[in-house]
Every structure is written in structure tokens, then in C-alpha cells.
Design a protein around this motif. Structure first.
Motif, mmCIF file in Angstrom:
data_model
loop_
_atom_site.group_PDB
_atom_site.id
_atom_site.type_symbol
_atom_site.label_atom_id
_atom_site.label_comp_id
_atom_site.label_asym_id
_atom_site.label_seq_id
_atom_site.Cartn_x
_atom_site.Cartn_y
_atom_site.Cartn_z
ATOM 1 N N GLU A 81 0.563 -1.234 0.063
ATOM 2 C CA GLU A 81 -0.038 -0.254 -0.040
ATOM 3 C C GLU A 81 0.935 1.252 -0.276
ATOM 4 O O GLU A 81 0.362 2.284 0.414
ATOM 5 C CB GLU A 81 -0.892 0.020 1.209
ATOM 6 C CG GLU A 81 -2.088 -1.238 1.131
ATOM 7 C CD GLU A 81 -3.247 -1.125 2.241
ATOM 8 O OE1 GLU A 81 -3.227 0.053 2.757
ATOM 9 O OE2 GLU A 81 -3.453 -1.995 2.619
ATOM 10 N N PRO A 84 -1.623 2.924 -2.632
ATOM 11 C CA PRO A 84 -3.016 2.172 -2.703
ATOM 12 C C PRO A 84 -3.905 2.504 -3.723
ATOM 13 O O PRO A 84 -4.765 1.630 -3.884
ATOM 14 C CB PRO A 84 -3.293 2.869 -1.266
ATOM 15 C CG PRO A 84 -2.496 4.273 -1.227
ATOM 16 C CD PRO A 84 -1.349 3.845 -1.674
ATOM 17 N N ARG A 160 -4.192 -8.949 5.202
ATOM 18 C CA ARG A 160 -4.262 -7.386 5.246
ATOM 19 C C ARG A 160 -4.762 -6.909 3.944
ATOM 20 O O ARG A 160 -5.679 -5.810 3.613
ATOM 21 C CB ARG A 160 -2.567 -7.142 5.181
ATOM 22 C CG ARG A 160 -2.302 -5.645 5.013
ATOM 23 C CD ARG A 160 -0.522 -5.403 4.787
ATOM 24 N NE ARG A 160 -0.474 -4.214 4.431
ATOM 25 C CZ ARG A 160 0.069 -3.206 5.268
ATOM 26 N NH1 ARG A 160 0.063 -3.461 6.694
ATOM 27 N NH2 ARG A 160 0.369 -2.166 5.103
ATOM 28 N N ARG A 164 -8.158 -4.509 3.261
ATOM 29 C CA ARG A 164 -8.197 -3.404 2.293
ATOM 30 C C ARG A 164 -9.412 -3.304 1.609
ATOM 31 O O ARG A 164 -10.167 -2.274 1.144
ATOM 32 C CB ARG A 164 -6.925 -3.282 1.440
ATOM 33 C CG ARG A 164 -6.751 -2.400 0.366
ATOM 34 C CD ARG A 164 -6.856 -1.046 0.756
ATOM 35 N NE ARG A 164 -6.842 -0.182 -0.486
ATOM 36 C CZ ARG A 164 -7.212 1.351 -0.438
ATOM 37 N NH1 ARG A 164 -7.506 1.744 0.684
ATOM 38 N NH2 ARG A 164 -7.035 1.808 -1.669
ATOM 39 N N GLN A 167 -12.432 -2.190 3.287
ATOM 40 C CA GLN A 167 -12.367 -0.847 3.387
ATOM 41 C C GLN A 167 -12.720 -0.208 1.995
ATOM 42 O O GLN A 167 -13.786 0.876 2.162
ATOM 43 C CB GLN A 167 -10.907 -0.434 3.693
ATOM 44 C CG GLN A 167 -10.321 -0.828 5.002
ATOM 45 C CD GLN A 167 -8.826 -0.151 5.035
ATOM 46 O OE1 GLN A 167 -8.415 0.374 4.292
ATOM 47 N NE2 GLN A 167 -8.459 -0.539 6.330
#
Length: 431
Positions: A81, A84, A160, A164, A167
């Protein structure tokens, strides 16, 4: 406690669970290891009790058909990221869908999941420890109300990335939310009369075997645990030649460097690479299976080719190791403070290799293109084996690992967490 340890049928992923399984066993707990039948011999050779479940996975066939698309899709995104914007909705949806269909649902086939759940319903484990791709263990824990822990073999990259993804999904309308992993697990749990819960993806807590400098920061409950090498089907035998002083530095090439290694697209062939490294003033030890040696040219006397060798046996005597970046090789070399030349090319291998270089403990050399010519590999290996700064960097990572509690020392913590998270008998599933 009754502890069910689960890993899909692949030795490289099973090996990482063995030290903790034995620590739990040595502490007096009842441990069973469930996997597809193909792993049964590996489990019993490790001195553990096997529970064969379902039919063997066919992930090799599935990935063989889809590998070009999978690897092409995942070649450019920045998983750390730093950029990102590369992990946008379109990529994350496609990546999750492809990995779920081609990998997760293949290694956790329906028969494996169903028989894992049946066994858990019969045996009533208090704790299920699952290798982070073996969602069958998570499903069995969710259905039966057992506490569940993910046991990592490397940096927690895949969770992870999924975080993401969540999100990104939170920022789009509900009708556009499409998480193939959650949908597959929801459907699977419904077949067994249970509802989806976040622990099926993340566990109630995570057991992390990476040193702190190679561990992702997370707000989730985490139990750090020292990595302990276990090489599985490779016999741990100290050969007589290993005890002799070679009179020069010893360097190791792992078996991954062969003509048949699909991960080494663009890497020089084994013979070319060995011939180049043999030019160093070093004893070169290379693990190459007998059936893969036909294409090797005549090699000088400072090259020793062996079928296999337990890494924790040979690495303490080495000045450096060159390998493909895999989790077990990386961690075993790190534990013994050996500088590394990592020819990594995908996912968590790249992150470990990058951290290795950042921490001054080795060099990351991507195996694609002209940068990984045989001469370049030779020169970088000479550098990493001779310059004291790399040995000092490797020693710092080793010191981090030795300060981390060994598997036996974390067992009391796992006992406490299990008591907190398992569902009370007769009270249904804890979510």
C-alpha cells in the motif's frame, strides 16, 4: 484441551504447524491433525495423530489452467500500500474472486470441509488451529463453537489485502458489494446450519511466527511465537562431509533453483547458474533432485549436489544462501543469522525479500529479466557472503527471533484465550 490442528495437503504448509502441535502435545493436550488423505503419511512421520478427511485436492490442475491469468493479474499491484491506488475496487474484486475459485475452494473442497465438520461434531475440540489458507478448520470451529486461531507461516499479507478490500467495499453502495470469499464461506456455513462470522476469515486471534521487523502492524489479537524449523519429509541427518572444514566459505542453493521450478520464469537454468556460482572461491552446496540432474553440465570439485538436506542442519555452517524467497527457507536462514540472496517474485515472498534488504540482512534480486542473469546472481551472492554488514544485519533479525517466546512458552496463553473464546457446552456457537 482437545486441539484440532488443520492444514491442507501440502508439506510446505503443514511443516509450519508441527512445532506448535508438538508443544501442545508435550504440555499434555490431546492433539489431532486433520487434512486430506495425501498428507496422512507426513502427519504420522511427524509423530502426530492424523485424521484423514475428504478427498485429495486438485489445486495443481486448477492452478495449472488458471495460473497465467492469476499471475498476470497479481504482478503489478503494490500489496504494501505504498501506492494504494493500485489496490482499487476492480482489482480487489477480481483478485478475491480468482483466488477463491482457483485456490481457496480447491484446497478446501466440499468433501474435506464436510468431513472436517463431521469429525469436529463428533470429537468436540476446544481449540482449532488452522493454517491461514485452510478455511475448512475455520468452518469446523464456527459450526461447533470451538475457539479458533490462525497460525501464520509468513507475513499476514492475504488478510491485510482482504481488510483493504473491506475498506474499499465500505465506500460503495450495498448493491455493488461482491466479496467472493465471504460469499463462499457464508454458503458453506449455511450448508452446516451455521452463520458467517468474521472469525472464519481472521480467527479469534492470530499466532504470528515472523520476527517483529517483518510483521505487519495490526489491531487484531496476536500471539507472537518463535519460528522453529521443521523440514518434514526431508530426513534431519548430519552427513560426514558437513562436519569437515571446507577451507573456504560455504554457500547453499536450495532445491527451488531447478529447471522445473515454475516460479523461476526468467531465471537462468540450473546448470548455467551452478556453473557461474562455482567460479566463486566457495564450497557450493546445491539441492537438486536426481531426476532433475540430467541437464547439468560437468561441475568443478567445489560444487556438491545433493538430493535433499534439512535446512536447519546445513545453514549454521553457511556464509550465505540463495533461494526463491519461500517462507520456510527465509525463516530458517533468519533464525540462524545467515545472509540471504532472495530471488523472490510473488506475494509475501517479495515482502520478505524487500524487508531482508531494508534490514541489511541480504539482497532482493527479482528473477525476471536481465537483472537475474547467472553472472548477476554470482556477483550478488559473492557480495552478500563476504561483506560483514550483511552478517550483522542477519544477526539482528536472529536476535529478534530468539527474544520471541518459543512454542512451548505460548501454550499457557493459548489455554487462556481458548477458555475465553470457546462456546460453553450446550450454549451453541460463539460468534
Amino acid at each position: 484441551m482437545k486441539v484440532l490442528v488443520t492444514a491442507f495437503a501440502m508439506d510446505a504448509h503443514f511443516n509450519g504447524v508441527v512445532p506448535l502441535a508438538w508443544a501442545l502435545r508435550a504440555a499434555g493436550h490431546d492433539v489431532r491433525v486433520a487434512s486430506q488423505p495425501a498428507l496422512t503419511d507426513s502427519i504420522t512421520r511427524a509423530g502426530l495423530t492424523a485424521v484423514p478427511v475428504g478427498t485429495d485436492h486438485q489445486v495443481q490442475a486448477a492452478m495449472g489452467a488458471m495460473a497465467p491469468g492469476v499471475f498476470a493479474l497479481h504482478r503489478n499491484p503494490d500489496y504494501l500500500e505504498n501506492r494504494p491506488e493500485l489496490l482499487d475496487l476492480e482489482f480487489l474484486e477480481a483478485s478475491t474472486s480468482m483466488l477463491t475459485a482457483a485456490f481457496y475452494a480447491q484446497i478446501n473442497n466440499d468433501s474435506m470441509i464436510d468431513e472436517m465438520v463431521d469429525f469436529a461434531r463428533w470429537w468436540h475440540p476446544d481449540l482449532v488451529v488452522w493454517e491461514p489458507f485452510t478455511f475448512a478448520g475455520a468452518v469446523a470451529a464456527q459450526v461447533t463453537g470451538a475457539a479458533q486461531a490462525r497460525l501464520l507461516w509468513g507475513p499476514d499479507l492475504f488478510l491485510r489485502v482482504h481488510d483493504r478490500f473491506q475498506q474499499v467495499l465500505d465506500e460503495v453502495p450495498a448493491e455493488r458489494r461482491d466479496d467472493a470469499l465471504e460469499e463462499w464461506l457464508t454458503w458453506t456455513l449455511e450448508r452446516h446450519g451455521a452463520a458467517f462470522g468474521p472469525a472464519v476469515i481472521s480467527g479469534h486471534w492470530t499466532i504470528d511466527q515472523m520476527p517483529p521487523s517483518v510483521r505487519f502492524a495490526t489491531a487484531r489479537p496476536t500471539v507472537p511465537m518463535r519460528f522453529v524449523p521443521y523440514n518434514g519429509p526431508v530426513p534431519a541427518v548430519v552427513p560426514p562431509w558437513l562436519r569437515a572444514d571446507p577451507g573456504r566459505p560455504r554457500v547453499l542453493l536450495t532445491q527451488g533453483i531447478t529447471e522445473r521450478s515454475t516460479g523461476f520464469t526468467g531465471l537462468p537454468r540450473a546448470g548455467e547458474l551452478l556453473a557461474a556460482i562455482a567460479e566463486l572461491d566457495a564450497e557450493v552446496v546445491a539441492t537438486v533432485k536426481a531426476e532433475e540432474r540430467d541437464g547439468l553440465p560437468p561441475l568443478p570439485g567445489n560444487v556438491r549436489v545433493v538430493d535433499s538436506l534439512s535446512l536447519h542442519v546445513v545453514l549454521p555452517s553457511c556464509a550465505a544462501v540463495v533461494h526463491h524467497g519461500g517462507a520456510g527457507t527465509w525463516a530458517t536462514a533468519a533464525l540462524h543469522g545467515v545472509p540471504q540472496l532472495a530471488l523472490a517474485w510473488q506475494w509475501d515472498d517479495v515482502f520478505r525479500a524487500g524487508q531482508l534488504e531494508k534490514l541489511g540482512a541480504g539482497i532482493f534480486l527479482p528473477p525476471h529479466g536481465e537483472g537475474a542473469s547467472a553472472g548477476r546472481v554470482r556477483d550478488r551472492l559473492a557480495q552478500v557472503s563476504a561483506e560483514p554488514s550483511f552478517r550483522q544485519g542477519a544477526a539482528r533479525i536472529r536476535a529478534e527471533m530468539l527474544r520471541t517466546p518459543a512454542p512451548g512458552a505460548v501454550v499457557p496463553t493459548l489455554e487462556q484465550l481458548t477458555a475465553r473464546h470457546r462456546a460453553p457446552a450446550g450454549r451453541g456457537v460463539r460468534r
